[in-house]
Design a protein around this motif. Structure first.
Motif, PDB file in Angstrom:
ATOM      1  N   PRO A   1       4.515   6.956 -12.121  1.00 58.29           N
ATOM      2  CA  PRO A   1       5.804   7.630 -12.331  1.00 58.29           C
ATOM      3  C   PRO A   1       6.231   8.450 -11.124  1.00 58.29           C
ATOM      4  CG  PRO A   1       4.059   8.745 -13.548  1.00 58.29           C
ATOM      5  CD  PRO A   1       3.464   7.483 -13.014  1.00 58.29           C
ATOM      6  N   PRO A   2       7.530   8.536 -10.855  1.00 56.21           N
ATOM      7  CA  PRO A   2       8.026   9.362  -9.749  1.00 56.21           C
ATOM      8  C   PRO A   2       7.913  10.844 -10.088  1.00 56.21           C
ATOM      9  CG  PRO A   2       9.861   8.481 -11.003  1.00 56.21           C
ATOM     10  CD  PRO A   2       8.626   7.840 -11.563  1.00 56.21           C
ATOM     11  N   VAL A   3       8.021  11.666  -9.050  1.00 56.02           N
ATOM     12  CA  VAL A   3       7.980  13.114  -9.225  1.00 56.02           C
ATOM     13  C   VAL A   3       9.219  13.721  -8.566  1.00 56.02           C
ATOM     14  CG1 VAL A   3       5.471  13.227  -9.327  1.00 56.02           C
ATOM     15  CG2 VAL A   3       6.599  13.398  -7.116  1.00 56.02           C
ATOM     16  N   SER A   4       9.578  14.912  -8.996  1.00 59.04           N
ATOM     17  CA  SER A   4      10.735  15.596  -8.423  1.00 59.04           C
ATOM     18  C   SER A   4      10.309  16.512  -7.295  1.00 59.04           C
ATOM     19  CB  SER A   4      11.443  16.414  -9.512  1.00 59.04           C
ATOM     20  OG  SER A   4      12.450  17.245  -8.951  1.00 59.04           O
TER      21      SER A   4
ATOM     22  N   SER B   1       0.845  -1.201   0.000  1.00 60.15           N
ATOM     23  CA  SER B   1       0.000   0.000   0.000  1.00 60.15           C
ATOM     24  C   SER B   1       0.874   1.242   0.000  1.00 60.15           C
ATOM     25  CB  SER B   1      -0.912   0.028   1.230  1.00 60.15           C
ATOM     26  OG  SER B   1      -1.709  -1.132   1.323  1.00 60.15           O
ATOM     27  N   PHE B   2       0.593   2.144  -0.913  1.00 59.93           N
ATOM     28  CA  PHE B   2       1.313   3.411  -1.019  1.00 59.93           C
ATOM     29  C   PHE B   2       0.370   4.532  -0.607  1.00 59.93           C
ATOM     30  CE2 PHE B   2       2.918   6.995  -3.761  1.00 59.93           C
ATOM     31  CZ  PHE B   2       4.120   7.187  -3.097  1.00 59.93           C
TER      32      PHE B   2
ATOM     33  N   PRO C   1      16.897   8.601  -6.855  1.00 62.21           N
ATOM     34  CA  PRO C   1      15.811   9.581  -6.837  1.00 62.21           C
ATOM     35  C   PRO C   1      14.496   9.086  -7.433  1.00 62.21           C
ATOM     36  CG  PRO C   1      17.484  10.187  -8.456  1.00 62.21           C
ATOM     37  CD  PRO C   1      18.045   9.060  -7.650  1.00 62.21           C
ATOM     38  N   THR C   2      14.527   8.003  -8.208  1.00 60.21           N
ATOM     39  CA  THR C   2      13.259   7.455  -8.685  1.00 60.21           C
ATOM     40  C   THR C   2      12.567   6.630  -7.602  1.00 60.21           C
ATOM     41  OG1 THR C   2      14.321   5.464  -9.578  1.00 60.21           O
ATOM     42  CG2 THR C   2      14.110   7.360 -11.056  1.00 60.21           C
TER      43      THR C   2
ATOM     44  N   PRO D   1       6.078   2.930  -5.337  1.00 60.27           N
ATOM     45  CA  PRO D   1       6.827   1.681  -5.517  1.00 60.27           C
ATOM     46  C   PRO D   1       6.880   1.271  -6.990  1.00 60.27           C
ATOM     47  CG  PRO D   1       5.257   1.491  -3.709  1.00 60.27           C
ATOM     48  CD  PRO D   1       4.946   2.769  -4.407  1.00 60.27           C
ATOM     49  N   PRO D   2       7.978   0.689  -7.428  1.00 57.92           N
ATOM     50  CA  PRO D   2       8.091   0.267  -8.832  1.00 57.92           C
ATOM     51  C   PRO D   2       6.923  -0.592  -9.324  1.00 57.92           C
ATOM     52  CG  PRO D   2      10.220   0.125  -7.755  1.00 57.92           C
ATOM     53  CD  PRO D   2       9.234   0.462  -6.677  1.00 57.92           C
TER      54      PRO D   2
END
Length: 545
Positions: A201-204, A136-137, A217-218, A195-196
């Motif tokens: 997608p990741p954010v900055s 869970s995220f 950082p990802t 989580p992958p």
């Protein structure tokens, strides 16, 4: 375009913009409905009908049912049961919005680990179990990242319901598993990317940071080392076991996360200078940020100020506000870690893991001893009090910050009884301007703030913790009224301007909403007459309905 507008109209109706919440009409595809859901960052900034029946006419801020990120019929029953009893309908409306806010808006990804579409599989089914089982995220709200501290607090009010609601149990189990993966990979970091396996997608974070140990950082959103982040990882499992009795999270990945946590504690217990030779020791963790804000980075090349050895305390580079510590032995964070280590030790002993249980118990007791020996100072006005930060050399910082863990919250953390004299002295000191430089008051709102937002913005969190640590009816009522009057959008904000309650930070801050819900549940159990009227019976979640 016509279809999208029709769907948005349906969402508005379901959200209460045009009337009472309703189910989807016939012929509307739920998946297409969901794609038209408004961004809650914007949705939370505007009031929505129906309004409460109280004098403040507070809005209904829950998303439409098909826009919610997770649902629990048991949570809905608690909302109905509790709000129908509450005399103050404005306070009831905030609870109605706040109690489910984490489920409604922040479950960005959940894999129950059991369904046919699950990407995970049974823990231990391969060599390392990486990302196996339920996951869970849980994001913090308006920032699409998970803080270990925030997510544990966001889920806390549901823990006692998990045994009766298997979907909720799987959600929290997944949160424990996900946090374990975060701790294993980047134990010095505080906030994480999706989580992958989620495919999100990741954010900055938009910052220019130089950190050691290096991180990917990802996978990591921010890497500020805070001792309470690790303590909150322990707390999530401790609460889950206490509520459900389930040992499902105690697999090899969780034990590896515990080992990783202990390694960090060993590294961060080391002094700056060797006690025998006086030789300088560089710290394993360094953090430097290109910034004009001194609270956002560490001095001395990213190390922070020197710390003495032999204290039993553990260094924390940052506070739970994500501001840098001045003196690295952060007492509230150490107190929380001591309490959670000892609770984890009891849990592990009960399941037959006596060796690691003894190790955690010993470490918890060592930190607790260090707090009493080095974290208690004598104030010429208040007597013996807990310092906020110390360095082991005799220097101390006397203040408190609204973010949890805090000195005010020490009894809530399970570190101390609120009747303890040193705590009462400390409580008196930090709840007045003469003793706490971050106790902020104005014409409209008052409470403890901190350097994170500034000197005119106390945090409602502090008033909620004040209520939970008091037995005085008037003090509890005043605290609840202050938060109610400052929550004009029906949600609890990060901070409020002392003179203008309409000037706030963060319309969508799930942690604060969760602490509000926890406070109402605490008062309902301890002081039911303050919410339900004279002669009311205590309401204990998990036993009702």
């Amino acid at each position: 375009m016509v279809i999208v507008l029709a769907l948005l109209a349906a969402i508005a109706w379901g959200s209460g913009v045009y009337g009472e919440q309703d189910v989807l009409g016939y012929g509307i595809d739920p998946e297409r409905y969901t794609t038209a859901c408004p961004d809650y960052r914007h949705y939370s900034m505007m009031p929505h009908r129906p309004l409460s029946n109280g004098p403040l006419s507070l809005p209904y801020q829950r998303p439409a049912p098909h826009c919610r990120t997770f649902s629990s019929p048991l949570v809905e029953r608690v909302i109905e049961d509790l709000t129908s009893r509450m005399k103050d309908k404005d306070l009831a409306r905030i609870f109605e919005n706040a109690f489910p806010n984490t489920l409604d808006t922040t479950v960005r990804w959940h894999d129950d680990g059991k369904s046919a579409t699950s990407k995970g599989h049974k823990i231990g089914s391969d060599d390392d179990g990486h990302w196996d089982g339920a996951q869970s995220f849980i994001v913090t709200g308006d920032i699409n990242a998970e803080w270990l501290r925030d997510s544990t607090n966001q889920l806390a009010q549901y823990q006692s319901l998990a045994k009766k609601d298997k979907k909720l149990e799987r959600l929290i189990l997944g949160a424990i598993n996900t946090q374990a993966e975060f701790v294993i990979e980047s134990p010095y970091c505080n906030a994480f990317q999706p989580p992958p396996p989620s495919g999100i997608p990741p954010v900055s974070n938009g910052q220019d940071d130089s950190v050691h140990p290096a991180y990917e950082p990802t996978r990591v959103f921010e890497c500020k080392y805070e001792i309470d982040s690790l303590a909150n990882f322990l707390a999530l499992g401790n609460q889950f076991y206490k509520s459900t009795g389930s040992k499902e999270f105690m697999h090899k990945r969780w034990y590896l996360a515990i080992e990783t946590l202990l390694e960090v504690m060993d590294e961060q217990a080391k002094p700056t200078f060797d006690p025998q030779t006086g030789k300088f020791h560089g710290n394993e963790y360094l953090f430097r940020r290109r910034t004009q804000a001194g609270t956002e980075t560490l001095n001395l090349g990213g190390m922070g100020n020197p710390l003495n050895g032999g204290t039993g305390l553990i260094r924390s580079a940052f506070r739970p506000s994500d501001d840098a510590t001045i003196l690295g032995y952060f007492i509230p964070g150490n107190a929380m870690m001591a309490a959670e280590l000892k609770q984890a030790a009891e849990m592990l002993k009960a399941v037959g893991k006596s060796e690691i249980a003894k190790q955690l118990q010993t470490r918890g007791e060592s930190i607790e001893k260090g707090i009493w020996e080095h974290g208690v100072v004598t104030h010429n006005r208040y007597g013996q009090v807990f310092a906020f930060e110390v360095d082991g050399y005799g220097s101390s910082i006397l203040m408190d910050d609204a973010n949890l863990p805090s000195l005010l919250a020490l009894p809530v953390l399970g570190f101390i009884k609120k009747e303890e004299k040193v705590y009462q002295n400390t409580r008196k000191m930090i709840l007045e301007q003469a003793g706490n430089p971050y106790f902020l008051e104005g014409q409209a709102f008052g409470g403890i703030g901190g350097p994170h937002v500034g000197l005119q913005h106390p945090w409602p969190l502090s008033r909620l913790v004040q209520a939970m640590t008091s037995d005085d009816d008037d003090e509890i009522s005043d605290a609840l009224k202050a938060v109610r009057s400052s929550s004009r959008l029906g949600l609890v904000h990060e901070s409020i301007h002392v003179d203008r309650v309409t000037e706030y930070t963060r319309s969508w801050f799930a942690w604060a909403n969760s602490v509000f819900a926890q406070t109402i549940l605490d008062v309902a159990a301890r002081k039911p007459h303050l919410l339900f009227g004279q002669g009311a019976e205590p309401y204990e979640i998990g036993k009702h309905p």
